[in-house]
Design an enzyme around this catalytic site. Sequence first.
Site, mmCIF file in Angstrom:
data_model
loop_
_atom_site.group_PDB
_atom_site.id
_atom_site.type_symbol
_atom_site.label_atom_id
_atom_site.label_comp_id
_atom_site.label_asym_id
_atom_site.label_seq_id
_atom_site.Cartn_x
_atom_site.Cartn_y
_atom_site.Cartn_z
ATOM 1 N N SER A 294 16.313 6.392 115.223
ATOM 2 C CA SER A 294 16.970 7.688 115.100
ATOM 3 C C SER A 294 18.485 7.574 115.139
ATOM 4 O O SER A 294 19.058 6.866 115.980
ATOM 5 C CB SER A 294 16.487 8.588 116.242
ATOM 6 O OG SER A 294 17.558 9.260 116.849
ATOM 7 N N LYS A 295 19.094 8.287 114.229
ATOM 8 C CA LYS A 295 20.547 8.218 114.134
ATOM 9 C C LYS A 295 21.189 8.782 115.386
ATOM 10 O O LYS A 295 22.262 8.365 115.785
ATOM 11 C CB LYS A 295 20.963 8.917 112.836
ATOM 12 C CG LYS A 295 21.767 10.130 112.895
ATOM 13 C CD LYS A 295 21.965 10.611 111.470
ATOM 14 C CE LYS A 295 22.995 11.702 111.418
ATOM 15 N NZ LYS A 295 23.245 12.184 110.076
#
Length: 543
Positions: A294-295
């Site tokens: 996840s960014k």
Amino acid sequence: MVAMLSDDTIIDLLPAAAMAPDQLEEQFPPRALRAGAEVTRFAPSPTGYVHIGGIMVSLLAQSIARQTGGVFILRIEDTDQERYVPDAVNQLERALEYCGIVPDESGDVGRYGPYRQSARQGIYDTYIAALLRRGSAYPCFCTPEDLTELSNRQRESGTPTGYWGPWARCRGMSQTDVTQRLRSGASFVIRFAAPATEGESRVQYVDLIRGPLELADNRNDVVIRKTGGLPTYHLAHPVDDYLMRVTTVVRADEWLPSVPLHLQLFDALKFPVPVYAHIAPLVKLEGRSRRKLSKRKDPEATVDFYISAGYPSEGLLIYLRGLANSRLLDGLPDEVLAAPLRLQECSHSGALVDLAKLEHICRELVAEMPLEHLADRILDWASAYDADMSARVRDDRGSVIRALGLSVGQRKDICKWSDFRPKFGFLLTALFEPVRNPADARFAPLSAELVLEVAGRVAETYRHEPDHDAWFAQIRRVADALGFAPTVREFKQNRDGFKGSITEVARVVRVLLTGLRDSPDLFEVAQVLGEVEVRRRLSSLSA
Ligand code: GLU
């Protein structure tokens, strides 16, 4: 039924649609490439964030084009002006350059541009006008409030939400109504008029990675042109990929559910459909379960993480290539870098990102690098990411090389350039902070008094012996002379008979020479430092 609007109304709606599609066809003719050549592209949105998944997609797209004698394009998808981030394009270019990704066409290079969507509005409007003329699109004047009310009513009646079928209020609007709204200055979007589908109809298509798939067909009249005049991705994708003569669309599988809509749009625009390859997102282990990298949560999701920590770019490339095609996971570096990537070998479920594996690859690469080369890479990195270190050692490449010579035979101590300073920085006069306080906690448990005594005696009697055993013998002699046990064993047998053991004496020397309680072999450290510097450090305590 969608009303067939007059040409005047279409011009009012889309003043930028200057050309006819035929002119665009002429301007961007089919490419003269050999049979089987694939035209691919990487089409990132410049959000100020480059995900390593995007790098993997572009490595695949680039490799497919190179293998087949085709063309690899970089297209900047910046139609979402709300997400516009200044400098994002430069950042993107830096990330691609770092990863050795070199598009054949992008920016000003290539005759199928512009390669930036915000510069293509006239092109999009030309095709939107064509859709309006065919009754495959229509203006929609619904306000955000209208749309909220629409979904509320749909939810209340248990109907799927969206602008579709009987709920698509503006779809049947007459020419007169449209003219009137336009005169009153009402703002509008343009929607695609989805073809009628029977009940729960499904579409089939073959994905290069996933094989044959069947998906629910689209029945939503999606927005293809926003209020400000720019298109949505759904319209820009077919127009750009058609006019740039892209043959294979490699993209993230978040777009998979949109394939039925995209197939409808290709059909309505009368474009041939490209081949699709949808890449599963990279995943990471959390406890026992896997989740998307996840960014927001995972710093290692962004390329900047690797660039700023100074992972050697070839290590990152080898690693990402192995994630794309697992047959490459344990190959020899040069072979992995040169091997063709294959879409058919990409995982359906998402490759697992594991930093330890990347670090292992990088350590092995670094261990093979000549010291001069290693020093240059570290100094290059520091000039951008450790300004302080760069200012101090920029002009002293020789010292960096000498420092790196320490324990070179068993080099597995560096996997990224930022490892240099904490692990080797103490060897450089310019980076070392001399230890001045005899009561410094690093000498514990020895008292400041004894620290001074030991340091004084070592400094006085120091000889820069070039032999390992002779060098240590002098430390032992100091221990003996000052009443410390010359071995740990002797100390344990008679604690009260000694001030301490050889360990404490050696620690004083260690902390003075390296600033560390744990350090590489002291004799080797002394050889790298040289006699003058050793003497300077041995005398750094202030009384
Ligand atoms: N701009 C889209 C994205 O970043 C591109 C998808 C595509 O490659 O077509 O998700």
